[in-house]
Design an enzyme around this catalytic site. Structure first.
Site, PDB file in Angstrom:
ATOM      1  N   GLY A  34      12.290 100.997  26.178  1.00  0.00           N
ATOM      2  CA  GLY A  34      11.304  99.826  26.443  1.00  0.00           C
ATOM      3  C   GLY A  34      11.919  98.611  25.718  1.00  0.00           C
ATOM      4  NE  ARG A  92      11.345 103.711  30.090  1.00  0.00           N
ATOM      5  CZ  ARG A  92      11.136 103.629  28.735  1.00  0.00           C
ATOM      6  NH1 ARG A  92      12.080 104.339  27.827  1.00  0.00           N
ATOM      7  NH2 ARG A  92      10.193 102.833  28.196  1.00  0.00           N
TER       8      ARG A  92
HETATM    9  P1  ATP Z   1      11.551 103.597  23.808  1.00  0.00           P
HETATM   10  O1  ATP Z   1      11.254 103.940  22.334  1.00  0.00           O
HETATM   11  O2  ATP Z   1      10.966 102.442  24.347  1.00  0.00           O
HETATM   12  O3  ATP Z   1      10.847 104.755  25.012  1.00  0.00           O
HETATM   13  P2  ATP Z   1      14.032 104.892  24.061  1.00  0.00           P
HETATM   14  O4  ATP Z   1      15.540 104.529  24.105  1.00  0.00           O
HETATM   15  O5  ATP Z   1      13.636 106.188  23.536  1.00  0.00           O
HETATM   16  O6  ATP Z   1      13.121 103.620  24.022  1.00  0.00           O
HETATM   17  P3  ATP Z   1      14.363 106.177  27.019  1.00  0.00           P
HETATM   18  O7  ATP Z   1      13.607 106.252  28.113  1.00  0.00           O
HETATM   19  O8  ATP Z   1      13.696 107.714  26.136  1.00  0.00           O
HETATM   20  O9  ATP Z   1      13.685 105.011  25.923  1.00  0.00           O
HETATM   21  O10 ATP Z   1      16.145 106.380  26.644  1.00  0.00           O
HETATM   22  C1  ATP Z   1      16.536 105.274  27.320  1.00  0.00           C
HETATM   23  C2  ATP Z   1      17.963 105.644  27.890  1.00  0.00           C
HETATM   24  O11 ATP Z   1      18.627 106.435  27.136  1.00  0.00           O
HETATM   25  C3  ATP Z   1      17.308 106.751  29.230  1.00  0.00           C
HETATM   26  O12 ATP Z   1      17.015 106.236  30.317  1.00  0.00           O
HETATM   27  C4  ATP Z   1      18.873 107.476  29.334  1.00  0.00           C
HETATM   28  O13 ATP Z   1      19.686 106.620  30.136  1.00  0.00           O
HETATM   29  C5  ATP Z   1      19.356 107.532  27.973  1.00  0.00           C
HETATM   30  N1  ATP Z   1      19.096 108.784  27.398  1.00  0.00           N
HETATM   31  C6  ATP Z   1      17.951 109.472  26.663  1.00  0.00           C
HETATM   32  N2  ATP Z   1      18.069 110.485  26.387  1.00  0.00           N
HETATM   33  C7  ATP Z   1      19.262 110.853  26.946  1.00  0.00           C
HETATM   34  C8  ATP Z   1      19.936 112.271  26.744  1.00  0.00           C
HETATM   35  N3  ATP Z   1      19.472 113.015  26.522  1.00  0.00           N
HETATM   36  N4  ATP Z   1      21.262 112.235  27.474  1.00  0.00           N
HETATM   37  C9  ATP Z   1      21.646 111.206  28.079  1.00  0.00           C
HETATM   38  N5  ATP Z   1      21.261 109.728  28.042  1.00  0.00           N
HETATM   39  C10 ATP Z   1      19.963 109.810  27.395  1.00  0.00           C
END
Ligand code: ATP
Length: 328
Positions: free
Chosen positions: A15, A76
């Site tokens: 996000g 994402r």
């Molecule tokens: P927010 O706090 O806004 O949700 P975030 O970084 O936690 O931000 P996510 O959608 O959970 O947002 O993760 C962003 C991206 O990181 C994902 O779309 C994916 O590409 C990558 N990602 C997340 N978890 C994994 C995982 N376990 N393995 C590989 N890539 C991952």
């Protein structure tokens, strides 16, 4: 200083949050300062997989410090969750001669970076960019302070209507797993009650508390509700419940939603972003990897990504007590 890091990539992922642009600017300019090449990756990890890169120099980031969102776009990426996707990303980075990357995002983005770094021995550094402030290893994430100010300004406006009509307002704010935004804005905007994921006030106590304030002469009230409040009811269900039990209440609901994510970053977020960007790049140049840059006790510090992802950011218990006293 290590001679191994000659080219660094920067991306925003997950996000968006206000302050991401200021962090991109800081990473790019710190690279320029240290004569390290810098490349932007568009659309987060998906752009890395598709080779969506652009070389950056100090002038590429003119006039963005004051802008919300992210000029690099965020995304994402499900492909990055697969070994094949990550391999493609690695090949593109190598093609470009990139030695390390800085990812600005939340814990999901850090998990992706950690897995990638382990698979390919690739240096990575994280900057926490999320309005929820729910990341271990930093007292402030980028965008949190801006979101607090946006929410308080909105509640101040809602209060004008609440007072004019003797109404009770439930205001829903972001925070599915963490009540930082609700607790701080609730105190800052003088809410009657604050419902957060970490504490179960209970419906009965909510009613009692509203009744108590009515008897003490208050004719209007604001209740701030985090999305994931522990009572487990949506703001609309809460409204129904209160109206059923107190038909004399005139209840309204406002869901602030995405306006909390946007807008010009506050000075605090801009300064924080500038400091974090410098630390991220200089740490990579020093040969460090797999850390998140955080800000704790007035200092910029590094926390291992694994700890940042696994640790839990705790709510400020003392502030809960302050909030109780303020609603006397
Ligand atoms: P927010 O706090 O806004 O949700 P975030 O970084 O936690 O931000 P996510 O959608 O959970 O947002 O993760 C962003 C991206 O990181 C994902 O779309 C994916 O590409 C990558 N990602 C997340 N978890 C994994 C995982 N376990 N393995 C590989 N890539 C991952």
């Amino acid at each position: 200083m290590s001679d191994n890091i000659k080219k660094i990539a920067v991306l925003t992922s997950g996000g968006d949050s206000p302050g991401m642009n200021a962090a991109i600017r800081s990473v790019v300019r710190t690279c320029a300062y240290h004569n390290v090449e810098c490349v932007a990756v568009y659309r987060g990890y998906q752009g890395m997989i598709e080779g969506d890169f652009k070389p950056m120099n100090a002038r590429s980031v003119n006039n963005i410090i004051n802008r919300g969102g992210t000029i690099l776009k965020s995304a994402r990426s499900n492909d990055f969750r697969t070994p094949e996707g990550r391999k493609k990303a690695y090949e593109h980075l190598k093609e470009q001669g990139i030695d390390a990357f800085v990812v600005i995002g939340g814990d999901g983005s850090f998990t992706g970076a950690m897995i990638f770094s382990e698979e390919f021995g690739f240096p990575v550094m994280g900057i926490p960019g999320t309005i929820d402030n729910d990341i271990y290893g930093t007292s402030f994430t980028l965008g949190y302070d801006t979101a607090l100010n946006t929410v308080v300004e909105a509640i101040d406006k809602i209060r004008d209507t609440a007072i004019s009509h003797n109404r009770l307002f439930f205001v829903e704010v972001m925070g599915r797993d963490a009540g930082h935004i609700a607790l701080n804005t609730g105190v800052g905007a003088g809410a009657e009650e604050i419902l957060i994921p970490e504490e179960n006030l209970g419906l009965e106590r909510l009613l009692e508390s509203l009744e108590r304030s009515r008897l003490s002469g208050k004719s209007s009230s604001i209740v701030v509700v985090a999305e994931g409040d522990k009572i487990g009811k949506s703001v609309f269900e809460l409204k129904e419940y209160v109206e059923q039990n107190h038909p004399d209440y005139d209840v309204r609901v406002t869901v602030l939603g995405h306006i909390q994510r946007g807008g010009r970053p506050t000075c605090f977020d801009r300064v924080l972003a500038s400091r974090m960007g410098v630390k991220a790049v200089e740490s990579l140049i020093e040969g460090k990897s797999n850390y998140m840059v955080g800000f704790t006790e007035d200092k910029i510090m590094l926390t291992p990504l694994e700890k940042a992802v696994k640790g839990k950011s705790e709510i400020d218990r003392e502030l809960l007590r302050v909030s109780d006293i303020m609603t006397t």
